[in-house]
Write a protein that holds these residues in place. Structure first.
Motif, PDB file in Angstrom:
ATOM      1  N   ASP A 159      14.835 -67.375 -47.571  1.00  0.00           N
ATOM      2  CA  ASP A 159      14.111 -68.365 -46.771  1.00  0.00           C
ATOM      3  C   ASP A 159      13.737 -67.790 -45.402  1.00  0.00           C
ATOM      4  O   ASP A 159      12.623 -68.005 -44.901  1.00  0.00           O
ATOM      5  CB  ASP A 159      14.958 -69.621 -46.582  1.00  0.00           C
ATOM      6  CG  ASP A 159      15.136 -70.399 -47.875  1.00  0.00           C
ATOM      7  OD1 ASP A 159      14.366 -70.151 -48.820  1.00  0.00           O
ATOM      8  OD2 ASP A 159      16.052 -71.234 -47.943  1.00  0.00           O
ATOM      9  N   LEU A 196       1.576 -65.636 -50.353  1.00  0.00           N
ATOM     10  CA  LEU A 196       2.974 -65.464 -49.963  1.00  0.00           C
ATOM     11  C   LEU A 196       3.836 -66.575 -50.549  1.00  0.00           C
ATOM     12  O   LEU A 196       4.942 -66.328 -51.051  1.00  0.00           O
ATOM     13  CB  LEU A 196       3.081 -65.453 -48.434  1.00  0.00           C
ATOM     14  CG  LEU A 196       4.501 -65.449 -47.870  1.00  0.00           C
ATOM     15  CD1 LEU A 196       5.215 -64.142 -48.208  1.00  0.00           C
ATOM     16  CD2 LEU A 196       4.479 -65.659 -46.349  1.00  0.00           C
ATOM     17  N   ARG A 197       3.322 -67.789 -50.487  1.00  0.00           N
ATOM     18  CA  ARG A 197       4.091 -68.937 -50.985  1.00  0.00           C
ATOM     19  C   ARG A 197       4.336 -68.800 -52.498  1.00  0.00           C
ATOM     20  O   ARG A 197       5.438 -69.101 -52.993  1.00  0.00           O
ATOM     21  CB  ARG A 197       3.337 -70.237 -50.684  1.00  0.00           C
ATOM     22  CG  ARG A 197       4.168 -71.491 -50.858  1.00  0.00           C
ATOM     23  CD  ARG A 197       3.447 -72.719 -50.340  1.00  0.00           C
ATOM     24  NE  ARG A 197       3.294 -72.681 -48.891  1.00  0.00           N
ATOM     25  CZ  ARG A 197       2.135 -72.497 -48.255  1.00  0.00           C
ATOM     26  NH1 ARG A 197       1.006 -72.338 -48.943  1.00  0.00           N
ATOM     27  NH2 ARG A 197       2.087 -72.478 -46.939  1.00  0.00           N
ATOM     28  N   ALA A 248      12.513 -58.842 -50.788  1.00  0.00           N
ATOM     29  CA  ALA A 248      13.174 -59.996 -51.399  1.00  0.00           C
ATOM     30  C   ALA A 248      14.057 -59.578 -52.571  1.00  0.00           C
ATOM     31  O   ALA A 248      15.140 -60.141 -52.781  1.00  0.00           O
ATOM     32  CB  ALA A 248      12.130 -61.011 -51.858  1.00  0.00           C
ATOM     33  N   TYR A 259       7.056 -66.345 -52.935  1.00  0.00           N
ATOM     34  CA  TYR A 259       8.324 -66.940 -52.488  1.00  0.00           C
ATOM     35  C   TYR A 259       8.914 -67.838 -53.579  1.00  0.00           C
ATOM     36  O   TYR A 259      10.111 -67.748 -53.893  1.00  0.00           O
ATOM     37  CB  TYR A 259       8.071 -67.738 -51.213  1.00  0.00           C
ATOM     38  CG  TYR A 259       9.189 -68.657 -50.812  1.00  0.00           C
ATOM     39  CD1 TYR A 259      10.429 -68.156 -50.413  1.00  0.00           C
ATOM     40  CD2 TYR A 259       9.003 -70.048 -50.822  1.00  0.00           C
ATOM     41  CE1 TYR A 259      11.457 -69.017 -50.032  1.00  0.00           C
ATOM     42  CE2 TYR A 259      10.021 -70.903 -50.436  1.00  0.00           C
ATOM     43  CZ  TYR A 259      11.238 -70.386 -50.042  1.00  0.00           C
ATOM     44  OH  TYR A 259      12.251 -71.225 -49.669  1.00  0.00           O
ATOM     45  N   TYR A 265       7.413 -63.874 -42.587  1.00  0.00           N
ATOM     46  CA  TYR A 265       6.088 -63.481 -43.075  1.00  0.00           C
ATOM     47  C   TYR A 265       5.071 -64.601 -42.876  1.00  0.00           C
ATOM     48  O   TYR A 265       3.912 -64.351 -42.532  1.00  0.00           O
ATOM     49  CB  TYR A 265       6.167 -63.108 -44.557  1.00  0.00           C
ATOM     50  CG  TYR A 265       6.534 -61.670 -44.817  1.00  0.00           C
ATOM     51  CD1 TYR A 265       5.590 -60.751 -45.259  1.00  0.00           C
ATOM     52  CD2 TYR A 265       7.833 -61.218 -44.634  1.00  0.00           C
ATOM     53  CE1 TYR A 265       5.916 -59.433 -45.502  1.00  0.00           C
ATOM     54  CE2 TYR A 265       8.177 -59.896 -44.873  1.00  0.00           C
ATOM     55  CZ  TYR A 265       7.223 -59.008 -45.314  1.00  0.00           C
ATOM     56  OH  TYR A 265       7.557 -57.701 -45.555  1.00  0.00           O
ATOM     57  N   TYR A 321      10.922 -65.287 -45.782  1.00  0.00           N
ATOM     58  CA  TYR A 321       9.673 -66.001 -46.063  1.00  0.00           C
ATOM     59  C   TYR A 321       9.073 -66.599 -44.791  1.00  0.00           C
ATOM     60  O   TYR A 321       7.870 -66.471 -44.529  1.00  0.00           O
ATOM     61  CB  TYR A 321       9.949 -67.090 -47.097  1.00  0.00           C
ATOM     62  CG  TYR A 321       8.856 -68.119 -47.217  1.00  0.00           C
ATOM     63  CD1 TYR A 321       7.603 -67.779 -47.733  1.00  0.00           C
ATOM     64  CD2 TYR A 321       9.071 -69.436 -46.816  1.00  0.00           C
ATOM     65  CE1 TYR A 321       6.595 -68.726 -47.843  1.00  0.00           C
ATOM     66  CE2 TYR A 321       8.073 -70.387 -46.928  1.00  0.00           C
ATOM     67  CZ  TYR A 321       6.839 -70.030 -47.436  1.00  0.00           C
ATOM     68  OH  TYR A 321       5.850 -70.962 -47.538  1.00  0.00           O
ATOM     69  N   PHE A 331       6.951 -57.625 -49.061  1.00  0.00           N
ATOM     70  CA  PHE A 331       7.767 -58.846 -49.125  1.00  0.00           C
ATOM     71  C   PHE A 331       8.538 -58.913 -50.438  1.00  0.00           C
ATOM     72  O   PHE A 331       9.741 -59.200 -50.460  1.00  0.00           O
ATOM     73  CB  PHE A 331       6.879 -60.078 -48.967  1.00  0.00           C
ATOM     74  CG  PHE A 331       7.593 -61.375 -49.270  1.00  0.00           C
ATOM     75  CD1 PHE A 331       8.395 -61.969 -48.308  1.00  0.00           C
ATOM     76  CD2 PHE A 331       7.484 -61.976 -50.513  1.00  0.00           C
ATOM     77  CE1 PHE A 331       9.076 -63.154 -48.580  1.00  0.00           C
ATOM     78  CE2 PHE A 331       8.154 -63.155 -50.799  1.00  0.00           C
ATOM     79  CZ  PHE A 331       8.949 -63.745 -49.821  1.00  0.00           C
TER      80      PHE A 331
END
Length: 511
Positions: free
Chosen positions: A315, A335-336, A303, A339, A321, A318, A299
């Motif tokens: 976005d 993950l958050r 990104a 992000y 995923y 994200y 990720f």
């Protein structure tokens, strides 16, 4: 690639050997070559193009000639030890020219290059044609051939091959178990089992002799290993597919997982999306370590390659995923965090400071004690402060950030910027000969300096603050006080050559 002329030459040569061999077999009353030879050679020399077909025809002819020679020597009627000796000698003379590690069966027939496994495979075919009992045994990455396993149990000698030591075998097992762990093949609860048992279960899944089909599968696995080490991912996958079609061994799944992890980390070309999908499939089968880390790394890589013109691609990535991680809150939380960090970086690239800090706030609320998050926030705040040269506005923002993120009181990079503004304020008022304000803010500088201690540019800010005061008193003719401030600065930065020279110079005025 063989030319058309070369291909015809091989085929004509094959016909010649067939006629010659047929004559020898007929003359000697020997047993005919088994029809299974073609199938077996196809396992060992795969391929459907003209070159592969020609190579198998040539290999068959070479094999038939060797077997005919052995039939002429009546090895079937010899004692086991004598028969094996003559087979070793004949194969060596006719087929084995030079030992070379990682040589394939194709190399053996093409130019006489061989290794332990390829030579064992070819001799096994000879023994099979002569109805001599044998067993093919696997030792780590090599195949060994034993003749008359229920009688003399003779290991067939391969010229130039040295016997593996116990240390080498132990090293291979350890390396393979480490690979098992890195690709998450088995749960942690299984690691209490003895290493030998773990290896046996998750390598081939059995102990014992191989048949010819399994031999082909093992040789394909070796080719896949060589391709993997060289980074030839497509070739590795092709060999794995061929091997898996012949034998369903755990090692194929292990190596395939390792392969797709490599492919998933490559963010160019058409393979990456396929690899990522494969990782998601594995995640569904066995969620958790190490796939969670691999997917989160992927990720971040994806990104970092997105356009910086707007946040919509990020976005969208994200949300994709997040949906795949549904049902796994720990993965979604990590993950958050990534992000928010990536979005903050995106805003930072276009100078959107407010949006950057909004993302940092979100990160900090999620994990206020996380040192990595604190380090990122500190870096972002310093980055935003470096654009502010006015000390008054800088100190206001320092105060704002310290109240917002209490850990910044202990961060040396942030406090280094704090000292910069403090020193600049001292300089400003002493340069204006405003001694009252200058002394007031010099005391504030000293207070902050005592709290934060050494920072990356400690000497610069000490020099700025104290030499500014020293110059101001020097301009007033107060040489004793000017020297005093220079000496204080040198005490706080004893290795600074400029301050030492300044002290020496001022001493001349107070004698």
């Amino acid at each position: 690639m063989l030319s058309n002329l070369g291909s015809r030459s091989v085929l004509y040569g094959s016909l010649f050997f067939l006629l010659l061999t047929a004559g020898i077999l007929k003359a000697e009353g020997a047993h005919p070559i088994s029809r299974e030879m073609d199938t077996e050679l196809e396992m060992l020399l795969p391929g459907t193009d003209g070159q592969a077909v020609s190579a198998r025809a040539y290999a068959r002819n070479r094999m038939e000639a060797v077997i005919a020679m052995l039939e002429a020597k009546k090895v079937r009627k010899k004692k086991p030890s004598k028969a094996i000796q003559q087979i070793e000698e004949t194969v060596q003379q006719q087929l084995l020219q030079q030992y070379q590690t990682q040589a394939t069966v194709s190399d053996l027939f093409k130019n006489g290059l061989y290794d332990q496994s390829s030579a064992s495979a070819v001799i096994a075919l000879v023994l099979q044609q002569l109805d001599i009992p044998y067993a093919l045994l696997v030792h780590e990455t090599d195949v060994y051939l034993v003749a008359y396993p229920d009688d003399i149990n003779k290991t067939v000698a391969i010229p130039g091959v040295s016997k593996r030591t116990d240390n080498e075998e132990a090293w291979f097992q350890t390396a393979y178990l480490n690979l098992l762990q890195s690709v998450g093949m088995i749960p942690e609860s299984a690691w209490h089992q003895p290493p030998n048992e773990l290896f046996r279960t998750h390598y081939l899944g059995f102990q014992g002799a191989l048949n010819i089909q399994q031999l082909g599968a093992f040789l394909y696995y070796r080719q896949a290993i060589y391709a993997f080490v060289k980074g030839h991912w497509e070739q590795c996958e092709q060999w794995l597919d061929r091997g898996h079609s012949l034998a369903d061994w755990p090692v194929y799944t292990v190596l395939r997982r390792a392969l797709w992890i490599q492919l998933a980390q490559q963010q160019s070309g058409t393979t990456s999306s396929q690899a990522l999908q494969y990782l998601w499939d594995i995640w569904q089968e066995s969620p958790g370590h190490p796939w969670q880390s691999v997917l989160l790394q992927t990720f971040t890589q994806q990104a970092s390659h997105l356009p910086t013109t707007n946040v919509w691609p990020l976005d969208s990535l994200y949300l994709d995923y997040l949906e795949h991680f549904e049902g796994y809150p720990h993965a979604q939380t990590q993950l958050r965090e990534l992000y928010f960090l990536q979005k903050a970086t995106l805003h930072a690239q276009v100078g959107a400071t407010v949006q950057v800090m909004d993302m940092m706030d979100s990160l900090y609320l999620m994990c206020p004690s996380d040192e990595m998050v604190q380090g990122v926030i500190a870096g972002m705040t310093v980055w935003s402060l470096q654009k502010e040269r006015d000390f008054q506005r800088g100190l206001e923002r320092i105060n704002f950030y310290e109240n917002r993120y209490r850990f910044l009181h202990r961060n040396t990079q942030f406090q280094d910027q704090h000292l910069l503004y403090q020193a600049e304020r001292v300089r400003y008022y002493f340069d204006q000969d405003d001694f009252s304000s200058g002394l007031l803010y010099l005391k504030e500088f000293e207070r902050v300096l005592a709290i934060v201690g050494l920072t990356p540019r400690h000497t610069s800010w000490v020099t700025t603050a104290y030499t500014t005061a020293s110059y101001a008193y020097f301009r007033q003719g107060n040489y004793h006080t000017a020297l005093s401030y220079a000496q204080i600065a040198l005490e706080k930065a004893p290795d600074d050559a400029y301050l030492a020279h300044r002290v020496d110079l001022l001493k001349r005025y107070v004698r």
